[in-house]
Design a protein around this motif. Structure first.
Motif, PDB file in Angstrom:
ATOM      1  N   PHE A  68       0.827  -1.213   0.000  1.00  9.66           N
ATOM      2  CA  PHE A  68       0.000   0.000   0.000  1.00  9.66           C
ATOM      3  C   PHE A  68       0.856   1.256   0.000  1.00  9.66           C
ATOM      4  CE2 PHE A  68      -0.069   1.987   4.312  1.00  9.66           C
ATOM      5  CZ  PHE A  68       0.701   1.073   5.009  1.00  9.66           C
TER       6      PHE A  68
ATOM      7  N   ASN B  92       4.357  -2.607  13.681  1.00  9.77           N
ATOM      8  CA  ASN B  92       4.141  -1.201  14.011  1.00  9.77           C
ATOM      9  C   ASN B  92       2.945  -1.017  14.941  1.00  9.77           C
ATOM     10  OD1 ASN B  92       4.913  -1.921  11.181  1.00  9.77           O
ATOM     11  ND2 ASN B  92       5.774   0.116  11.275  1.00  9.77           N
TER      12      ASN B  92
ATOM     13  N   LEU C 205      11.525   1.989   6.759  1.00 12.20           N
ATOM     14  CA  LEU C 205      10.922   2.348   5.480  1.00 12.20           C
ATOM     15  C   LEU C 205      11.632   3.607   4.980  1.00 12.20           C
ATOM     16  CD1 LEU C 205       8.489   1.722   3.486  1.00 12.20           C
ATOM     17  CD2 LEU C 205       7.434   3.733   4.522  1.00 12.20           C
TER      18      LEU C 205
ATOM     19  N   ARG D  40       7.644   3.524  -5.340  1.00 17.18           N
ATOM     20  CA  ARG D  40       7.841   2.702  -4.146  1.00 17.18           C
ATOM     21  C   ARG D  40       6.824   1.564  -4.092  1.00 17.18           C
ATOM     22  NH1 ARG D  40       7.838   5.547   1.693  1.00 17.18           N
ATOM     23  NH2 ARG D  40       5.613   5.653   1.257  1.00 17.18           N
TER      24      ARG D  40
ATOM     25  N   ARG E 222      11.845  -3.220  15.715  1.00 14.84           N
ATOM     26  CA  ARG E 222      11.378  -3.174  14.318  1.00 14.84           C
ATOM     27  C   ARG E 222      11.717  -4.514  13.674  1.00 14.84           C
ATOM     28  NH1 ARG E 222       8.441  -2.427  10.721  1.00 14.84           N
ATOM     29  NH2 ARG E 222       8.440  -0.780   9.148  1.00 14.84           N
TER      30      ARG E 222
ATOM     31  N   LYS F 268       6.574  -1.830   1.806  1.00 14.71           N
ATOM     32  CA  LYS F 268       5.409  -1.238   2.484  1.00 14.71           C
ATOM     33  C   LYS F 268       4.242  -2.204   2.315  1.00 14.71           C
ATOM     34  CE  LYS F 268       3.301   3.291   3.170  1.00 14.71           C
ATOM     35  NZ  LYS F 268       3.382   3.263   4.622  1.00 14.71           N
TER      36      LYS F 268
ATOM     37  N   TYR G  25       1.253  -4.899   9.019  1.00 15.52           N
ATOM     38  CA  TYR G  25       1.736  -3.800   9.860  1.00 15.52           C
ATOM     39  C   TYR G  25       1.711  -4.120  11.350  1.00 15.52           C
ATOM     40  CZ  TYR G  25       3.502   0.227   7.451  1.00 15.52           C
ATOM     41  OH  TYR G  25       4.341   1.083   6.788  1.00 15.52           O
TER      42      TYR G  25
ATOM     43  N   GLY H  31      11.163   6.606   3.773  1.00 13.38           N
ATOM     44  CA  GLY H  31      10.025   7.519   3.636  1.00 13.38           C
ATOM     45  C   GLY H  31      10.221   8.532   2.516  1.00 13.38           C
ATOM     46  N   ILE H  32       9.129   8.843   1.848  1.00 13.66           N
ATOM     47  CA  ILE H  32       9.174   9.867   0.800  1.00 13.66           C
ATOM     48  C   ILE H  32       9.423  11.231   1.461  1.00 13.66           C
ATOM     49  CG2 ILE H  32       7.903  10.940  -1.119  1.00 13.66           C
ATOM     50  CD1 ILE H  32       8.300   7.903  -1.543  1.00 13.66           C
ATOM     51  N   THR H  33       8.762  11.480   2.583  1.00 15.70           N
ATOM     52  CA  THR H  33       8.968  12.749   3.296  1.00 15.70           C
ATOM     53  C   THR H  33      10.416  12.845   3.764  1.00 15.70           C
ATOM     54  OG1 THR H  33       6.733  12.340   4.123  1.00 15.70           O
ATOM     55  CG2 THR H  33       7.881  14.259   5.013  1.00 15.70           C
TER      56      THR H  33
ATOM     57  N   THR I 165       6.308   4.493  14.464  1.00 11.77           N
ATOM     58  CA  THR I 165       5.398   3.459  13.940  1.00 11.77           C
ATOM     59  C   THR I 165       4.960   3.738  12.502  1.00 11.77           C
ATOM     60  OG1 THR I 165       3.413   4.535  14.795  1.00 11.77           O
ATOM     61  CG2 THR I 165       4.505   2.956  16.241  1.00 11.77           C
ATOM     62  N   GLY I 166       4.872   5.005  12.126  1.00 16.28           N
ATOM     63  CA  GLY I 166       4.503   5.347  10.752  1.00 16.28           C
ATOM     64  C   GLY I 166       5.236   6.575  10.278  1.00 16.28           C
ATOM     65  N   ASP I 167       6.421   6.798  10.830  1.00 12.19           N
ATOM     66  CA  ASP I 167       7.202   8.000  10.529  1.00 12.19           C
ATOM     67  C   ASP I 167       8.692   7.725  10.694  1.00 12.19           C
ATOM     68  OD1 ASP I 167       4.978  10.222  10.485  1.00 12.19           O
ATOM     69  OD2 ASP I 167       4.580   9.008  12.263  1.00 12.19           O
ATOM     70  N   ASN I 168       9.500   8.447   9.946  1.00  8.45           N
ATOM     71  CA  ASN I 168      10.957   8.381  10.111  1.00  8.45           C
ATOM     72  C   ASN I 168      11.412   9.402  11.153  1.00  8.45           C
ATOM     73  OD1 ASN I 168      10.713   7.779   6.756  1.00  8.45           O
ATOM     74  ND2 ASN I 168      11.937   6.386   8.016  1.00  8.45           N
TER      75      ASN I 168
ATOM     76  N   GLU J  89      12.949   3.752  13.578  1.00 10.35           N
ATOM     77  CA  GLU J  89      11.961   4.749  13.171  1.00 10.35           C
ATOM     78  C   GLU J  89      10.791   4.728  14.132  1.00 10.35           C
ATOM     79  OE1 GLU J  89      10.246   3.728   9.330  1.00 10.35           O
ATOM     80  OE2 GLU J  89      10.366   1.600   9.770  1.00 10.35           O
TER      81      GLU J  89
ATOM     82  N   THR K 114       4.069  11.201   5.642  1.00 14.28           N
ATOM     83  CA  THR K 114       3.078  11.824   4.766  1.00 14.28           C
ATOM     84  C   THR K 114       1.973  12.502   5.572  1.00 14.28           C
ATOM     85  OG1 THR K 114       3.563  10.320   2.975  1.00 14.28           O
ATOM     86  CG2 THR K 114       1.372  11.315   2.969  1.00 14.28           C
TER      87      THR K 114
HETATM   88  N1  PXG Z   1       7.932   4.595   8.399  1.00 20.52           N
HETATM   89  C1  PXG Z   1       6.875   3.767   8.336  1.00 20.52           C
HETATM   90  C2  PXG Z   1       6.951   2.442   8.998  1.00 20.52           C
HETATM   91  C3  PXG Z   1       5.738   4.143   7.614  1.00 20.52           C
HETATM   92  O1  PXG Z   1       4.682   3.323   7.530  1.00 20.52           O
HETATM   93  C4  PXG Z   1       6.812   6.267   7.119  1.00 20.52           C
HETATM   94  C5  PXG Z   1       7.920   5.813   7.818  1.00 20.52           C
HETATM   95  C6  PXG Z   1       6.867   7.607   6.472  1.00 20.52           C
HETATM   96  O2  PXG Z   1       6.939   7.467   5.059  1.00 20.52           O
HETATM   97  P1  PXG Z   1       6.396   8.579   4.073  1.00 20.52           P
HETATM   98  O3  PXG Z   1       6.645   8.020   2.725  1.00 20.52           O
HETATM   99  O4  PXG Z   1       4.939   8.746   4.375  1.00 20.52           O
HETATM  100  O5  PXG Z   1       7.166   9.826   4.334  1.00 20.52           O
HETATM  101  C7  PXG Z   1       5.688   5.414   6.989  1.00 20.52           C
HETATM  102  C8  PXG Z   1       4.473   5.796   6.216  1.00 20.52           C
HETATM  103  C9  PXG Z   1      -0.671   6.540   9.693  1.00 20.52           C
HETATM  104  C10 PXG Z   1       0.122   5.817   8.668  1.00 20.52           C
HETATM  105  O6  PXG Z   1      -1.896   6.354   9.714  1.00 20.52           O
HETATM  106  C11 PXG Z   1       1.381   6.250   8.328  1.00 20.52           C
HETATM  107  C12 PXG Z   1       2.138   5.575   7.363  1.00 20.52           C
HETATM  108  C13 PXG Z   1       1.603   4.469   6.810  1.00 20.52           C
HETATM  109  C14 PXG Z   1       0.353   4.036   7.166  1.00 20.52           C
HETATM  110  C15 PXG Z   1      -0.412   4.706   8.088  1.00 20.52           C
HETATM  111  O7  PXG Z   1      -0.080   7.299  10.471  1.00 20.52           O
HETATM  112  N2  PXG Z   1       3.385   6.107   7.089  1.00 20.52           N
END
Ligand code: PXG
Length: 293
Positions: free
Chosen positions: A33, A158, A208, A52, A140, A151, A155, A210-212, A186-189, A184, A248
């Motif tokens: 995803f 996380n 991951l 990606r 991790r 990706k 999950y 990350g694009i950001t 859970t969803g951010d770097n 990192e 993101t």
């Molecule tokens: N690390 C992980 C494990 C991610 O899932 C990022 C870093 C940041 O990557 P981008 O490409 O977005 O700069 C992610 C992506 C949420 C959520 O609801 C966040 C992600 C994925 C799924 C859900 O916070 N972030």
């Protein structure tokens, strides 16, 4: 009125956007995803997200049934038909419908869906005052076992970390590698400023890409800030001048306390604030433009 969802080539009302209980995305987390954003009619870094997605799918030997170009067009059309100018886009490709065994060869065509919805932002307070995080016990995923660069729909690693952060009374978790290096959130770097340099863990720390994260490394370089990808310990974080996370959804969010230690002056620092301003400018300038229908 409800959302229109892209599902396997058609846009359908959300009530009709359903997938089978035999879909291996659901049965095994077998799929990939992306989370993408649009800002005022501009899709941010769409090509990089699509690249990606295709890389994640390639590693899983999951054939995406659309070309990259067609995928980009499908994302843009999903934004248009939903008349969304500022949106969060979830793009999902699963292995598709199979039997109850895990063998992917028994699955038919991949399932593809795209959801575009309004975005739920972090409270403004997070950006003004910064946030607190804690190191969680769950490491991790080992890259040798399941590379975090994929990706995937799996999950749980996380999610366990998120639960541990919530149990500790904070919003976000710091995840370490199995060897104890900073990985990192859970969803951010994660980034630090230390002795004037911007430092973030390298992909081989098991993160991951990350694009950001990539955009922030570019913005810092353009601003004349020295950048480096280095293995970091918690000690490096505790003694940093500044710290922030990137993603993101979060964009750039300052971190001011880790495991009870104040970071720098325990408020968003000048380098972080400068990068936040540069990032917001870029989101208004760069991207694939569309006109909400
Ligand atoms: N690390 C992980 C494990 C991610 O899932 C990022 C870093 C940041 O990557 P981008 O490409 O977005 O700069 C992610 C992506 C949420 C959520 O609801 C966040 C992600 C994925 C799924 C859900 O916070 N972030």
């Amino acid at each position: 009125m409800g959302l229109k969802i892209y599902l396997n080539g058609k846009w359908v009302p959300e009530q009709q956007a359903k997938v089978s209980v035999f879909d291996h995305g659901l049965l095994y987390g077998d799929g990939v995803f992306e989370g993408i954003r649009s800002y005022d009619g501009l899709v941010f870094q769409l090509e990089r997200h699509i690249d990606r997605l295709f890389e994640s799918a390639h590693t899983l030997m999951l054939k995406v049934p659309l070309t990259k170009r067609a995928m980009i067009d499908a994302v843009v059309k999903t934004l248009k038909v939903n008349r969304l100018k500022d949106a969060y886009i979830r793009l999902v490709v699963t292995r598709g419908v199979g039997d109850l065994g895990l063998d992917p060869r028994k699955c038919g065509a991949a399932t593809v869906f795209i959801i575009a919805d309004t975005i739920v932002l972090y409270p403004e307070k997070v950006y003004r005052q910064g946030m607190e995080i804690v190191t969680v016990p769950t490491p991790r995923n080992l890259p040798e076992a399941l590379n975090p660069q994929i990706k995937s729909l799996n999950y749980l690693n996380n999610i366990l970390a998120k639960i541990e952060a919530t149990n500790a009374g904070v919003e976000e978790a710091l995840m370490l590698s199995a060897h104890g290096y900073v990985a990192e959130c859970t969803g951010d770097n994660i980034f630090i400023i230390r002795r004037g340099r911007l430092v973030t863990p390298p992909p081989w720390a098991g993160i991951l890409k990350g694009i950001t994260r990539g955009v922030v490394l570019e913005l810092a370089t353009q601003a004349g800030i020295p950048v480096a990808e280095e293995m970091l310990t918690r000690h490096d974080l505790y003694n940093a001048e500044e710290c922030f996370l990137t993603g993101t959804a979060a964009e750039i969010a300052p971190i001011v306390k880790i495991d009870g230690r104040p970071i720098g002056r325990a408020k968003p620092g000048p380098v972080t604030r400068g990068l936040m301003a540069d990032f917001r400018k870029l989101t208004k300038r760069a991207g694939i433009r569309y006109r909400p229908a």
